[in-house]
Design a protein around this motif. Structure first.
Motif, mmCIF file in Angstrom:
data_model
loop_
_atom_site.group_PDB
_atom_site.id
_atom_site.type_symbol
_atom_site.label_atom_id
_atom_site.label_comp_id
_atom_site.label_asym_id
_atom_site.label_seq_id
_atom_site.Cartn_x
_atom_site.Cartn_y
_atom_site.Cartn_z
ATOM 1 N N UNK A 1 -30.574 87.964 -12.044
ATOM 2 C CA UNK A 1 -30.151 88.340 -10.635
ATOM 3 C C UNK A 1 -29.981 89.831 -11.031
ATOM 4 N N UNK A 2 -29.898 90.680 -9.640
ATOM 5 C CA UNK A 2 -29.939 91.934 -9.478
ATOM 6 C C UNK A 2 -28.768 92.415 -8.989
ATOM 7 N N UNK A 3 -27.893 93.320 -9.839
ATOM 8 C CA UNK A 3 -26.885 93.939 -9.236
ATOM 9 C C UNK A 3 -26.924 95.408 -9.032
ATOM 10 N N UNK A 4 -26.289 95.926 -7.992
ATOM 11 C CA UNK A 4 -26.224 97.587 -7.645
ATOM 12 C C UNK A 4 -25.005 97.687 -7.411
ATOM 13 N N UNK A 5 -24.427 98.874 -7.854
ATOM 14 C CA UNK A 5 -25.067 99.717 -8.923
ATOM 15 C C UNK A 5 -24.896 99.189 -10.341
ATOM 16 N N UNK A 6 -25.289 100.002 -11.105
ATOM 17 C CA UNK A 6 -25.280 99.373 -12.776
ATOM 18 C C UNK A 6 -23.856 99.427 -13.043
ATOM 19 N N UNK A 7 -23.004 100.190 -12.780
ATOM 20 C CA UNK A 7 -21.477 100.304 -13.231
ATOM 21 C C UNK A 7 -20.904 98.998 -12.680
ATOM 22 N N UNK A 47 -25.540 83.747 -5.573
ATOM 23 C CA UNK A 47 -25.582 85.019 -6.141
ATOM 24 C C UNK A 47 -26.168 85.798 -4.838
ATOM 25 N N UNK A 48 -25.878 85.665 -3.622
ATOM 26 C CA UNK A 48 -26.464 86.491 -2.420
ATOM 27 C C UNK A 48 -25.207 87.291 -1.918
ATOM 28 N N UNK A 49 -25.168 88.587 -1.889
ATOM 29 C CA UNK A 49 -24.053 89.348 -1.609
ATOM 30 C C UNK A 49 -24.490 90.673 -1.080
ATOM 31 N N UNK A 50 -23.177 91.492 -0.939
ATOM 32 C CA UNK A 50 -23.532 92.841 -0.622
ATOM 33 C C UNK A 50 -23.847 93.807 -1.683
ATOM 34 N N UNK A 51 -23.713 93.461 -3.167
ATOM 35 C CA UNK A 51 -24.023 94.118 -4.106
ATOM 36 C C UNK A 51 -24.943 93.314 -5.207
ATOM 37 N N UNK A 52 -25.515 92.186 -4.699
ATOM 38 C CA UNK A 52 -26.224 91.325 -5.782
ATOM 39 C C UNK A 52 -27.319 90.467 -4.865
ATOM 40 N N UNK A 88 -24.331 82.551 -16.205
ATOM 41 C CA UNK A 88 -24.368 81.428 -15.010
ATOM 42 C C UNK A 88 -24.103 82.419 -13.850
ATOM 43 N N UNK A 89 -25.166 82.316 -12.992
ATOM 44 C CA UNK A 89 -25.045 83.108 -11.824
ATOM 45 C C UNK A 89 -23.714 82.955 -10.898
ATOM 46 N N UNK A 90 -23.159 81.749 -10.809
ATOM 47 C CA UNK A 90 -22.066 81.629 -10.074
ATOM 48 C C UNK A 90 -21.046 82.268 -10.670
ATOM 49 N N UNK A 91 -20.915 82.426 -11.900
ATOM 50 C CA UNK A 91 -19.879 83.117 -12.727
ATOM 51 C C UNK A 91 -20.076 84.520 -12.499
ATOM 52 N N UNK A 92 -21.268 84.953 -12.709
ATOM 53 C CA UNK A 92 -21.612 86.268 -12.385
ATOM 54 C C UNK A 92 -20.957 86.882 -11.025
ATOM 55 N N UNK A 93 -21.328 85.912 -9.936
ATOM 56 C CA UNK A 93 -21.237 86.277 -8.682
ATOM 57 C C UNK A 93 -19.724 86.235 -8.362
ATOM 58 N N UNK A 94 -18.878 85.322 -9.102
ATOM 59 C CA UNK A 94 -17.505 85.280 -8.863
ATOM 60 C C UNK A 94 -16.810 86.604 -9.408
ATOM 61 N N UNK A 95 -17.267 87.076 -10.482
ATOM 62 C CA UNK A 95 -16.822 88.403 -11.081
ATOM 63 C C UNK A 95 -16.981 89.342 -10.202
ATOM 64 N N UNK A 96 -18.037 89.348 -9.441
ATOM 65 C CA UNK A 96 -18.351 90.532 -8.578
ATOM 66 C C UNK A 96 -17.402 90.438 -7.359
ATOM 67 N N UNK A 97 -17.217 89.165 -6.813
ATOM 68 C CA UNK A 97 -16.466 88.939 -5.704
ATOM 69 C C UNK A 97 -15.031 89.503 -6.006
ATOM 70 N N UNK A 98 -14.515 89.227 -7.380
ATOM 71 C CA UNK A 98 -13.046 89.520 -7.747
ATOM 72 C C UNK A 98 -12.993 90.868 -7.840
ATOM 73 N N UNK A 99 -13.918 91.902 -7.988
ATOM 74 C CA UNK A 99 -14.115 93.148 -8.054
ATOM 75 C C UNK A 99 -14.245 93.736 -6.786
ATOM 76 N N UNK A 100 -14.288 92.931 -5.696
ATOM 77 C CA UNK A 100 -14.367 93.259 -4.234
ATOM 78 C C UNK A 100 -13.677 94.420 -3.660
#
Length: 110
Positions: A1-7, A47-52, A88-100
């Motif tokens: 999966x691709x996440x932007x930005x790196x940070x 894992x589809x969204x604004x930053x991923x 796991x993609x869903x775990x990474x996506x959840x962490x990204x959403x929690x950083x929303x």
């Protein structure tokens, strides 16, 4: 999966407690400011969204041939022979959403 930005991707990995010293395959593309996190095939629909986003089957990713890479792209966490299971993609996506609360300036662009 691709996440932007790196940070943002690194913050998500930190939030998950995914120790990059364990060898989870994670690649940084400094030219595009993207983090590539290898996840099991077929799990990216979560894992589809604004930053991923997830690369499709017909896309290719060039990987550094050395454990360290170059100034343009390098392994944050290089895969090893005894690499733990892929993140796991869903775990990474959840962490990204929690950083929303942390907003990216632009929507993710291909």
């Amino acid at each position: 999966m691709v996440i932007a930005p790196i940070g943002l991707g690194l913050d998500a990995l930190d939030k998950m407690g995914a120790d990059v010293h364990l060898g989870y395959p994670v690649l940084a593309d400094h030219i595009s400011d993207r983090l590539y996190v290898m996840v099991p095939a077929g799990t990216g629909h979560t894992a589809q969204g604004r930053s991923m986003r997830v690369l499709s089957r017909n896309q290719q990713l060039l990987l550094p041939c050395t454990p360290h890479g170059t100034a343009a792209a390098h392994w944050i966490s290089a895969p090893r022979d005894n690499t733990p299971p892929l993140l796991q993609a869903d775990t990474v996506a959840l962490a990204l959403r929690q950083l929303g609360q942390r907003q990216v300036a632009e929507p993710f662009r291909v």
